[in-house]
Every structure is written in C-alpha cells, then in structure tokens.
Design a protein around this motif. Structure first.
Motif, PDB file in Angstrom:
ATOM      1  N   LEU A 697       0.834  -1.197   0.000  1.00  0.00           N
ATOM      2  CA  LEU A 697       0.000   0.000   0.000  1.00  0.00           C
ATOM      3  C   LEU A 697       0.870   1.249   0.000  1.00  0.00           C
ATOM      4  N   ASP A 698       0.422   2.256  -0.724  1.00  0.00           N
ATOM      5  CA  ASP A 698       1.103   3.543  -0.754  1.00  0.00           C
ATOM      6  C   ASP A 698       0.261   4.629  -0.084  1.00  0.00           C
ATOM      7  N   ARG A 699      -1.077   4.493  -0.174  1.00  0.00           N
ATOM      8  CA  ARG A 699      -1.989   5.465   0.426  1.00  0.00           C
ATOM      9  C   ARG A 699      -3.181   4.734   1.028  1.00  0.00           C
ATOM     10  N   VAL A 700      -3.709   5.321   2.102  1.00  0.00           N
ATOM     11  CA  VAL A 700      -4.936   4.830   2.719  1.00  0.00           C
ATOM     12  C   VAL A 700      -5.884   6.015   2.873  1.00  0.00           C
ATOM     13  N   VAL A 701      -7.062   5.903   2.268  1.00  0.00           N
ATOM     14  CA  VAL A 701      -8.093   6.942   2.360  1.00  0.00           C
ATOM     15  C   VAL A 701      -9.116   6.483   3.392  1.00  0.00           C
ATOM     16  N   VAL A 702      -9.328   7.303   4.427  1.00  0.00           N
ATOM     17  CA  VAL A 702     -10.205   6.940   5.538  1.00  0.00           C
ATOM     18  C   VAL A 702     -11.409   7.876   5.558  1.00  0.00           C
ATOM     19  N   GLN A 703     -12.585   7.313   5.514  1.00  0.00           N
ATOM     20  CA  GLN A 703     -13.811   8.098   5.612  1.00  0.00           C
ATOM     21  C   GLN A 703     -13.983   8.580   7.052  1.00  0.00           C
ATOM     22  N   ARG A 704     -14.158   9.870   7.243  1.00  0.00           N
ATOM     23  CA  ARG A 704     -14.173  10.440   8.583  1.00  0.00           C
ATOM     24  C   ARG A 704     -15.423  10.046   9.360  1.00  0.00           C
ATOM     25  N   LYS A 705     -16.467   9.631   8.668  1.00  0.00           N
ATOM     26  CA  LYS A 705     -17.639   9.159   9.392  1.00  0.00           C
ATOM     27  C   LYS A 705     -17.380   7.813  10.061  1.00  0.00           C
ATOM     28  N   LEU A 706     -16.357   7.092   9.608  1.00  0.00           N
ATOM     29  CA  LEU A 706     -15.965   5.843  10.263  1.00  0.00           C
ATOM     30  C   LEU A 706     -14.880   6.083  11.316  1.00  0.00           C
ATOM     31  N   ILE A 707     -13.857   6.827  10.930  1.00  0.00           N
ATOM     32  CA  ILE A 707     -12.770   7.186  11.854  1.00  0.00           C
ATOM     33  C   ILE A 707     -12.475   8.667  11.624  1.00  0.00           C
ATOM     34  N   ASP A 708     -12.785   9.484  12.592  1.00  0.00           N
ATOM     35  CA  ASP A 708     -12.652  10.925  12.379  1.00  0.00           C
ATOM     36  C   ASP A 708     -11.202  11.369  12.338  1.00  0.00           C
ATOM     37  N   ASP A 709     -10.368  10.772  13.192  1.00  0.00           N
ATOM     38  CA  ASP A 709      -8.965  11.216  13.271  1.00  0.00           C
ATOM     39  C   ASP A 709      -8.040  10.006  13.295  1.00  0.00           C
ATOM     40  N   PRO A 710      -7.832   9.364  12.139  1.00  0.00           N
ATOM     41  CA  PRO A 710      -6.961   8.170  12.114  1.00  0.00           C
ATOM     42  C   PRO A 710      -5.514   8.535  12.425  1.00  0.00           C
ATOM     43  N   LYS A 711      -4.882   7.742  13.253  1.00  0.00           N
ATOM     44  CA  LYS A 711      -3.490   7.983  13.631  1.00  0.00           C
ATOM     45  C   LYS A 711      -2.573   7.181  12.720  1.00  0.00           C
ATOM     46  N   PRO A 712      -1.690   7.859  11.994  1.00  0.00           N
ATOM     47  CA  PRO A 712      -0.785   7.106  11.109  1.00  0.00           C
ATOM     48  C   PRO A 712       0.300   6.403  11.910  1.00  0.00           C
ATOM     49  N   PRO A 713       0.682   5.198  11.525  1.00  0.00           N
ATOM     50  CA  PRO A 713       1.759   4.490  12.229  1.00  0.00           C
ATOM     51  C   PRO A 713       3.129   5.037  11.826  1.00  0.00           C
ATOM     52  N   LEU A 714       4.155   4.467  12.411  1.00  0.00           N
ATOM     53  CA  LEU A 714       5.521   4.871  12.096  1.00  0.00           C
ATOM     54  C   LEU A 714       5.805   4.613  10.607  1.00  0.00           C
ATOM     55  N   GLY A 715       6.353   5.625   9.946  1.00  0.00           N
ATOM     56  CA  GLY A 715       6.652   5.506   8.529  1.00  0.00           C
ATOM     57  C   GLY A 715       5.554   6.032   7.626  1.00  0.00           C
TER      58      GLY A 715
END
Length: 852
Positions: A697-715
């Motif tokens: 994976l190069d990008r992850v698009v997160v719908q804010r209605k599911l997760i408002d503030d996704p925390k990116p992991p290391l890297g």
C-alpha cells in the motif's frame, strides 16, 4: 495389404502434396510474420502473414495439389474457405503464447500444424467442388427477400429509437447499479489493456478481489463482440454515453432476434414486429438487465438467435456451425442465466422435433458441441470455489425476488409495481413483471382454434413457457441461480412467440359480448391488482387503464394487420413514456451517480496515483443527498471506479469475492470496509510483516464518518485532511518497484519485474538452505505455479490470502518465475476447439448428405 491401400488413399487424396505446399506456405508465412512481428502484436502479425501467403498457396494448390485450373470462382471461394482457418489458427497461437508460454516464433508453426486437417478439407472443397446448380440471379433473390429485410431494419430502428427514451429522461439510466460500479469501469480498463496488446484478459491483479476475470465470467472476455465493445468504451470516453450505446446495441440484437424467431414459427411480419419491439422495453429487461445487470442482457440477447437457428436446423434450413456460433456468443457472454435458457431451448426444441417425427441426433450432436465451450467460460468459477463466497450447493427460499402468479398475470398494466421482496423493501419501485400493454387485453380476441391447430409446431414455446413459469415461482436460491424474477425474461420470450403466432391469424369479432366481457374483466382485475399493490399510485393506474382502453378500441376498429401493428407500436411507445415519467430509475438496486467523464475522473484523482490504494469507507455512511449531487465522489469511489481513475486499489466489485482477504479487512462485494480494517492494516502476521506492507500500500483513504482522526503508524503521515476523508501516505518508497514482491525471508533479492498481469520474475542470491520464501502482493487464486530456474517451487497462501512461494532447499541463487492461468485451462481450450470442430464436421456431413 491394408497398409498399402491406406497409403494409396492418402496419396490419392492429395494430402501429402497439400502438406508439401503447406511447407512452402509456412516459409512465406514465417518470413512475413517475422518482418511484421516487430511492429505489430503477435496475433495481428500472424493474421497479416496468413493473408499474405494465401495467394501463393492458392496457385500451388490449384496446379500442384489438386490439378485444377485457377478460375475466378475458386479465387473468390479460396479466401473464404481460409476464414475459419485464420480464426482457428489465430486462437491456437494466442493460446500457445498466452497459456502454454510458447515463443512467438514457434507458436505460428505449431498452430498451423494443429489446424492442417481442417485447412485441407476446406481447401479441397473450395477448389474441386462442382459449381452449385443454377440459382436465380442475386438481384431476383434480393428482390424476393426485400420485404423481410425491410421489416428487420424497421424493427432494429424502432427498438433503437424507443430505448433512447429512458436515456432522455435519465441520462444515467443505463449507467446504474452494477453497470456503474462493475461493468462500465472494468470494460474501460479492459479496453485499455486490449489497446496495449494484452490478450487473453484473464486476470487483473490490480483489481484484487474483482480481478479474477476468468472466474467472474460476467465480463465475457472470450466473446468477440464484447472485446469490440471494450474498445468502444475507451473511444467514447464517457461511461454513461458508452453504456447507452452498448445497451442499445444488445437491445437491438434482442429485438431483431425475437422478430426472426417469431417469423420462423409462422408469425406474420406485422405480428412479429410488435412483439419484437415490445420485449426489449418490457419491465425486467429494461429496468434490470439493460439498466443494471448488463451481463444478463448480453447473454439473453442471443437466446432467441440460438432458438431460431436450432429451429431452422431441425427443419434442415441451417447448418450446425450456425447454431454453434450463436451458442458460443451466448455462452461466452458469461451469464449463467443465459446458458440455462440456452439449455432449456435445446431441450424444448428436441421435444418439438421429436413430436414432429423428425430425427434429433444431429441436434443432440450440435448440443454436445456447444456444451464443450462451457468449461472455457465457467470452469474457472467452479475451480475457485474453495476461496470464494460462491462455494457449496445452495437450495433455499427467503422469498427475495420471487414473483407470485398474480404478478405474472398482470403483465399489461404499465403502472403495476408488484409486491415482490427486493433489497430491503416489500414492494418493487418499477414495473418488473410488465410485458406489453396489449397482451392481456387482446387474449379474448385471438383465434385460438387456428393457433392451437399448429401446437406441435409451437411445441418448444409451450414447453419453455411452462418450464419458466415454474422457475419464476421457484425457490429464491438454487446453486448459481438466485432470484427467480430473473427467469421472467425467458418466460416472456416464449409467450411472445405463442402470442405472435396467434395474433397472425387475426382477431375474432364473433361473440362480441363475451369477448368484451372477458377483456373488461381482465382489465378490471389488472387495475385492482395494481391498486392493491400500491394504492397511492391510483391516478397512475387510472391513467394506464384509460390509455389501454382507448388504444384497444382503435386496434379492434382497425381493418388491416398493418394498421393494427401501427397502433400497437404507438401504444408501446406511449406506455414506455408513461413508465419513464412514473419510474425514471430503478430504486430497487443501488444508486451511485458516479461521475461519467473519464478525463474528469482522472484529473480529480491524479494525486492518488503512483501506488496501491486502500479505502476505509462504507457506502451506507454517505447521505442520499451527497450521492444524488455527486459530492460523495470527490475523494471516495466504490466498485471498479478506481480503475477508471487509473488508481490501483483494493476497492473493487466482485460477484465471487475472496474469502481470506474479506475476513481480514471485512471487504464487501462493492469495496466497502469496516473501521476495524484500518487497525488490521498495521498488524503483523505469520510473515513477520504488517498487512499494509504485504499489500504494498502507498496510500490509505479513511472516511471520517468511520474514523474521524486516524493515527498514522511509524513511517506514514497524514497528507490530506478534507471534510469527508483523511488521506494517510507512506513516507518512504517501497523496494522492488517494478514488481509485486512485498516480503522476502531468508533471501537477498537482486531484481523483480512483472511481465503482464499473470507472470512475474524474481532474481535472488544468498538464499539460506531452508525456509527461504517470497510473499507477493497478489491474491493466491487457484492456478498459480512457480519455478526456480525451471525446477518447481511450492506455492502457498498466507493467512490474508496472499501468494507465497517457498524456495526449494539448497538453492542459493537463481530466478523465480511465477505464472498464473485458470486451473485446467489447457483442457478448456482444447474442449472449446473440439466443440467447434464437431460443429464443423456435422456441417460438412450435412452438405455431403444433401441432395443435388
């Protein structure tokens, strides 16, 4: 001796001389092929070389092989006799290169040898057969057939014009539900791959769960007309317009097929035309097959042609190869309901032929030839069963899409929306069981005594009507076949044939009071059933009743069949306009309202290209207002729409699924994912790598209605925070950018490259003695194999369903070659070719047996 006699017959037949000419022809062919191969795709280069060598072959075969004088007639017949040879050899070359891995230089020679016996028989017949008995000049024959040709053209034009009415009311009418999420986006993708010289189109690794094209079947990758349509979608550039053009094409094919079928059973041109125009705009065909379930339309469109050719063959007026061609077009469309209808038609015509006292052996033979094409299209689906959702034998009834008898009887009220359980609703929002406004009202006026006098001749239609009426009322799930409402199209086809034959005998005007009473009772019953199903639409039901009564009076007052046909056609158009006014779209299925302009989609999603994308989003979390306005699709897409945007994505549309990846990321059939999928991306499994790295994976698009503030992991880092989505992006580039290798254990990789969608190589060194393994960002569909410098390697699947190759013990360096093809694909290709050969052999035998 037997050997001497056999050798004498072989030499006398000219086969050896023909083979010698074939050697010379092969030299010419190969020289031309090698000269054009560097400029053209190998299949095209092969065709060009074959055509170039044809004239040389013609002269040599005339003078040397068969000892005949070259003439203008045989000069014209000889190229025609080579058309099947070109098709068979081109297919053999494609299979040899694409399936068995033969080199593009060797494949044409082997392909030519495989079809040599067929070439000899065709050439001998073209060059030595006596001229046919004198026939009427072509002008006289054309003049005799001119009324029929004119009627066919009129039907084609009428259908083509009528089916534009839905698109005028709703421009996205044909770009709806599955057509929007599955078919049109993937057709565009496949068209681009064809333009890039890729064929056969069996796998699209970037489409993930929806990428096993061979097993999905519904894309019809073996159907030649589908391949042309894929290119057409790319050329048009607007998915809604392309959908309208292609659906119009198949609705016209269906309408003309119904016309010639009714004519084949003795219906008049006028009667055949009204049924041929009505069926393509009937409720289920228009609102479900044409609007949404495109594969159903593309398969069903060939069913009347299969029936027509079988009926003509039973009467001795069509060759078996004609039947086989229509059967192949039906089977290769990839719709199991079309294949079921084809099989039912075969059975019904066999019954009809047996009742007429005619032989059925040849019909059974061509049926066996057609059956040999089934593994090519549907065996991959069966073989992938262990890893998909479509495994096991299903036989149960939950009542979904199951019509009742009243729904089928009320087939002429344009406003009738039956109370059939659909997706979450107790009532349908469209007239799904509608056939034509005139069928039920005119039943009491038909001359049934004259029509039933020829019931043996219409035996197939009677059998088919009974069988499909029972199927429509059957259980909701039976193996591959779900939702019995899907059978209603074939039921209406059989009814159309019976009604067309009966209407051709004219309308009865005796016993007027009884007939008027019966018609009034039928219309009153239809109106009441419509009112009971949807009382709030009473004004629509009343308008339908008034229009039908008015049209019926004009029809009964018409004195000629032509004038009646004109009124019926006008009524069909009027009913369609009313339905489009009341039911402009099918709300029983999913509404997407995706953007349709390909260039616009690619421009808006250009910043997401460059690597594989995963989307944590749910369609059900999007408001209906955002869907209708199109705001929902500024950063989110579902189905195969990412393929249109040029973005490799795990989001896809699939009818079969892939169970291991589905369980890990809770992916749905249209590409939604649950909120827990985001957490699971960053969890390691038995491979030692987190899933996001295994998937490259190069990008992850997160719908804010599911997760408002996704925390990116290391890297990883947040690259975009919009009102609807958050985009998380990888900081550093992944290794091995030229291939799909994602994890390497116990081995040093020096290179990785893809060779198309189905082949990949990895160069490695310094492998440890045991336990070295490679994991690829590929789903481990059945059919993968791997070798290390020609030696077989073990192919496994990770817990997430990704492909894993275990290197043989003791191999310290070398090249891993990973390939995929559908299981038993070589056998499938051989069986399909054998089916074509059987149909050809039956046709040759028929010509030999025909009287002079």
């Amino acid at each position: 001796m037997w050997g001497d006699a056999a050798r004498s017959r072989l030499l006398g037949s000219g086969f050896v001389r023909f083979a010698a000419v074939g050697v010379a022809n092969t030299v010419v062919h190969c020289a031309t092929y090698l000269a054009t191969w560097v400029l053209l795709p190998y299949v095209v280069a092969h065709v060009v070389a074959t055509v170039t060598a044809m004239l040389c072959s013609y002269v040599l075969n005339c003078r040397f092989t068969f000892g005949v004088v070259p003439r203008a007639r045989t000069l014209l017949l000889y190229p025609l006799s080579n058309v099947p040879t070109i098709a068979l050899s081109a297919g053999a070359v494609a299979v040899l290169v694409g399936v068995f891995g033969a080199g593009p230089v060797v494949a044409p020679v082997v392909g030519g040898l495989l079809v040599l016996p067929v070439t000899f028989l065709l050439s001998k017949r073209a060059l030595t057969a006596a001229p046919a008995p004198p026939v009427a000049p072509w002008r006289d024959r054309f003049r005799a057939r001119k009324p029929e040709i004119r009627a066919v053209i009129a039907v084609a034009v009428l259908v083509a014009v009528l089916v534009q009415i839905p698109a005028l009311v709703n421009p996205s009418f044909y770009f709806w539900d599955d057509s929007a999420a599955q078919f049109l986006p993937m057709w565009h993708r496949l068209g681009e791959r064809l333009l890039a010289g890729e064929w056969p189109l069996l796998l699209d690794a970037d489409a993930w769960m929806g990428g096993n094209l061979a097993a999905e079947a519904l894309f019809g990758v073996w159907n030649p007309l589908h391949l042309i349509d894929f290119l057409l979608v790319v050329a048009i550039g607007d998915l809604a317009v392309a959908a309208t053009v292609i659906k119009t094409q198949f609705l016209v094919v269906l309408g003309v097929g119904v016309h010639v079928l009714c004519r084949g059973y003795g219906a008049s041109r006028a009667a055949a035309s009204v049924l041929a125009t009505a069926l393509p705009v009937s409720g289920f065909v228009l609102y479900f097959q044409a609007s949404s379930w495109a594969a159903g339309l593309m398969g069903f469109a060939w069913v009347p042609w299969v029936w027509w050719s079988l009926h003509r063959m039973a009467d001795g007026r069509a060759a078996p190869w004609v039947v086989w061609v229509f059967c192949f077009l039906c089977v290769s469309a990839g719709d199991p309901y079309g294949v079921l209808a084809m099989c039912a038609v075969f059975g019904a015509v066999l019954v009809e032929t047996a009742l007429a006292g005619k032989p059925v052996a040849r019909l059974a033979g061509v049926g066996a030839a057609a059956a040999l094409t089934l593994p090519l299209v549907f065996l991959p689906l069966v073989m992938t069963g262990p890893v998909t959702w479509r495994s096991g034998l299903e036989l149960f009834n939950v009542g979904q899409f199951v019509p009742d008898v009243g729904d089928l009887l009320n087939a002429s009220m344009p406003s009738f929306a039956p109370q059939i359980l659909s997706f979450g609703s107790f009532r349908m929002t469209v007239p799904a069981t509608y056939l034509a406004w005139f069928v039920v009202p005119l039943l009491p006026w038909l001359d049934w005594r004259a029509a039933l006098a020829g019931r043996r001749r219409c035996g197939a239609a009677l059998v088919l009507a009974v069988v499909y009426a029972l199927l429509c009322l059957g259980p909701s799930n039976a193996w591959l076949f779900r939702w019995p409402l899907r059978h209603v199209a074939v039921l209406w086809l059989a009814v159309a044939v019976l009604f067309g034959v009966a209407l051709s005998h004219g309308l009865r005007t005796d016993r007027m009071r009884v007939r008027v009473t019966c018609t009034a009772a039928a219309l009153a019953g239809s109106a009441y059933l419509s009112f009971a199903a949807w009382p709030s639409q009473s004004l629509n039901h009343l308008a339908s009743l008034v229009v039908i009564c008015g049209l019926l009076v004009v029809v009964l007052a018409s004195r000629t069949s032509a004038s009646r046909a004109v009124v019926i056609h006008l009524g069909t158009a009027c009913a369609l306009v009313m339905q489009m006014w009341w039911f402009p779209a099918n709300r029983d299925v999913a509404t997407y309202n995706f953007p349709t302009d390909v260039d616009r989609v690619r421009a808006e999603f250009a910043d997401l290209r460059g690597g594989t994308l995963f989307q944590v989003a749910d369609r059900n979390a999007i408001s209906g207002e955002d869907v209708e306005s199109g705001r929902a699709w500024r950063r989110l897409l579902f189905g195969h729409m990412h393929a249109v945007a040029g973005v490799p994505s795990l989001v896809s549309y699939t009818g079969i699924g892939y169970a291991p990846l589905h369980r890990r990321l809770c992916l749905s059939y249209y590409g939604s994912a649950c909120a827990a999928a985001y957490r699971r991306l960053w969890e390691a499994d038995e491979t030692g790598a987190v899933l996001a790295d295994q998937l490259r994976l190069d990008r992850v698009v997160v719908q804010r209605k599911l997760i408002d503030d996704p925390k990116p992991p290391l890297g990883w880092q947040v690259s975009e925070r919009a009102p609807d989505v958050v985009v998380v992006r990888r900081r550093d580039a992944l290794p091995w950018r030229e291939g799909r290798l994602s994890v390497a254990h116990g081995v040093t990789v020096s290179g990785n490259a893809e060779d198309g969608q189905r082949t990949e190589t990895v160069r490695f060194r310094a492998a440890r003695s045991t336990g070295a393994e490679l994991v690829f960002a590929r789903l481990a569909w059945p059919g993968y194999s791997a070798t290390v410098d020609g030696l077989p390697a073990t192919v496994l699947s990770t817990s997430a369903g990704l492909l894993k190759v275990v290197l043989p013990p003791g191999v310290e360096a070398g090249t891993v070659r990973v390939t995929w093809q559908p299981p038993w694909f070589g056998l499938q290709a051989v069986l399909a070719t054998l089916g074509a050969a059987v149909a050809f052999a039956l046709s040759v035998r028929r010509r030999r047996a025909a009287p002079c």
